[in-house]
Each structure stands twice: as C-alpha cells, then as structure tokens.
Design a protein around this motif. Structure first.
Motif, PDB file in Angstrom:
ATOM      1  N   ILE A   1      39.416  37.074  48.123  1.00 35.33           N
ATOM      2  CA  ILE A   1      38.951  36.866  46.751  1.00 35.33           C
ATOM      3  C   ILE A   1      37.443  37.095  46.703  1.00 35.33           C
ATOM      4  O   ILE A   1      36.694  36.490  47.468  1.00 35.33           O
ATOM      5  N   LEU A   2      37.012  37.939  45.770  1.00 41.49           N
ATOM      6  CA  LEU A   2      35.597  38.264  45.614  1.00 41.49           C
ATOM      7  C   LEU A   2      34.951  37.474  44.477  1.00 41.49           C
ATOM      8  O   LEU A   2      33.771  37.140  44.551  1.00 41.49           O
TER       9      LEU A   2
ATOM     10  N   ARG B   1      40.750  37.275  38.719  1.00 41.70           N
ATOM     11  CA  ARG B   1      40.138  37.341  40.051  1.00 41.70           C
ATOM     12  C   ARG B   1      39.901  38.789  40.450  1.00 41.70           C
ATOM     13  O   ARG B   1      40.761  39.637  40.237  1.00 41.70           O
ATOM     14  N   GLU B   2      38.758  39.020  41.045  1.00 43.92           N
ATOM     15  CA  GLU B   2      38.479  40.292  41.708  1.00 43.92           C
ATOM     16  C   GLU B   2      38.857  40.069  43.158  1.00 43.92           C
ATOM     17  O   GLU B   2      38.461  39.068  43.763  1.00 43.92           O
ATOM     18  N   SER B   3      39.641  40.988  43.729  1.00 38.99           N
ATOM     19  CA  SER B   3      40.097  40.791  45.095  1.00 38.99           C
ATOM     20  C   SER B   3      40.292  42.124  45.801  1.00 38.99           C
ATOM     21  O   SER B   3      40.130  43.188  45.205  1.00 38.99           O
ATOM     22  N   CYS B   4      40.656  42.028  47.058  1.00 40.16           N
ATOM     23  CA  CYS B   4      41.007  43.204  47.835  1.00 40.16           C
ATOM     24  C   CYS B   4      41.954  42.768  48.943  1.00 40.16           C
ATOM     25  O   CYS B   4      42.133  41.579  49.188  1.00 40.16           O
TER      26      CYS B   4
ATOM     27  N   SER C   1      37.373  44.016  58.820  1.00 40.44           N
ATOM     28  CA  SER C   1      36.657  42.816  58.402  1.00 40.44           C
ATOM     29  C   SER C   1      36.156  42.873  56.965  1.00 40.44           C
ATOM     30  O   SER C   1      35.752  41.854  56.424  1.00 40.44           O
ATOM     31  N   ASP C   2      36.192  44.047  56.344  1.00 37.65           N
ATOM     32  CA  ASP C   2      35.677  44.207  54.988  1.00 37.65           C
ATOM     33  C   ASP C   2      36.705  44.845  54.070  1.00 37.65           C
ATOM     34  O   ASP C   2      37.655  45.488  54.524  1.00 37.65           O
ATOM     35  N   CYS C   3      36.446  44.689  52.769  1.00 36.66           N
ATOM     36  CA  CYS C   3      37.266  45.340  51.753  1.00 36.66           C
ATOM     37  C   CYS C   3      37.056  46.853  51.815  1.00 36.66           C
ATOM     38  O   CYS C   3      35.943  47.319  52.046  1.00 36.66           O
ATOM     39  N   ARG C   4      38.124  47.589  51.597  1.00 39.46           N
ATOM     40  CA  ARG C   4      38.026  49.039  51.435  1.00 39.46           C
ATOM     41  C   ARG C   4      38.010  49.340  49.941  1.00 39.46           C
ATOM     42  O   ARG C   4      38.648  48.640  49.152  1.00 39.46           O
ATOM     43  N   ALA C   5      37.315  50.366  49.545  1.00 42.41           N
ATOM     44  CA  ALA C   5      37.224  50.725  48.123  1.00 42.41           C
ATOM     45  C   ALA C   5      38.606  50.954  47.515  1.00 42.41           C
ATOM     46  O   ALA C   5      38.838  50.606  46.358  1.00 42.41           O
TER      47      ALA C   5
END
Length: 164
Positions: free
Chosen positions: A103-104, A120-123, A130-134
């Motif tokens: 959740i961002l 919610r903004e999420s990915c 370890s990070d969100c991908r576009a």
C-alpha cells in the motif's frame, strides 16, 4: 467465473467518483470523527494481505459480504463470495503467485456512518523484488459497509495505473 455487472456496482463507482472530489480536508475530518473504525479497516486489509501471502482465494473472499463483488486489475468481475474465492484462487494459482500487496497511500471517506469508500494506491511486489514496478501500480476503490456491527467489503475495484 461469472462475468456480470450489477447496477449497484455502477452506482458505487459513480458515488466513489463524486466523493473523491471532496478533497483531503474532508478525509481528515472523517478519520478524526470515526477513528475507531480505522482499526477494523486495517484488520480487513491485513486479512487480505495474509490471504494473498498464503495464496488462499477463500480467505481473501471472506473479507467480503456474502453478496459482495470485485473487479480485478484485468477487468474481470466476480459477484458473490463464492465467485470471488474461485476467481482469486485462479489468479493465485496461475498469475500472481509469490507476490505481495504493498500500500502506497490511503484515503477514507464516509458516505454514511455505516458506508465507507476507501481509495488506496498500491502495487504488487514479486518474490525476490523489493520495490513496486511501474506495470503493477493500481488504484483500488473499496466500498465497506457495516452490518450488525461488522465491517466487510461490499465492492472492490482495482484499476491499473498507466504512466505516459
């Protein structure tokens, strides 16, 4: 998996759009006035994240009212808890295994004392990353309703975000 579009989903989406124009100040006021509910919303999200980690469609669907509905990242519509369980298990087994929800941002808006829209903004973050991908960014619109003192999801729509 049934693909239906009940009228109430359209009404919820229209209502959610109207509510989102109210601004951040209204969200802060809503959260301040209903702070005890936030723990219930957080618990539902936690249960979803646990179900996702366990790749358990039935546990994910248990966060919905029996007649709840869900529109996925790809636009599939699942109506009813049984359909959500079946559909999510299909995704877990073939497409989103080994991922987790991140959740961002979150905005909570009360429509009534027992009806809430949470955006919610999420990915998704894949195993080993370890990070969100576009290409995994999305906006989730969650409609929660409280019945007999218990908050559950009535409707959930996950919309893919595109970067141009």
């Amino acid at each position: 998996m049934r693909m239906t579009r009940p009228v109430r989903l359209a009404a919820v989406v229209v209502a959610a759009g109207a509510l989102l124009t109210a601004g951040a100040a209204a969200a802060a006021d809503d959260r301040a006035g209903h702070g005890g509910d936030q723990a219930a919303f957080d618990r539902i999200l936690e249960l979803q994240q646990e179900a996702w980690a366990e790749e358990d469609g039935a546990a994910f669907a248990a966060t919905f009212h029996e007649d709840g509905d869900m529109v996925t990242f790809n636009g599939d519509h699942m109506a009813g808890r049984e359909d959500i369980a079946e559909g999510m298990q299909y995704y877990f087994d073939g497409f989103i295994e080994g991922s987790r929800i991140h959740i961002l941002a979150e905005q909570v808006r009360y429509v009534e004392s027992d009806v809430v829209v949470i955006v919610r903004e999420s990915c998704l973050i894949n195993e080993g990353e370890s990070d969100c991908r576009a290409d995994s960014l999305s906006t989730n619109t969650n409609v929660m309703t409280r019945e007999r003192g218990e908050w559950l999801q009535t409707s959930f729509q996950n919309t893919r975000r595109f970067s141009f």
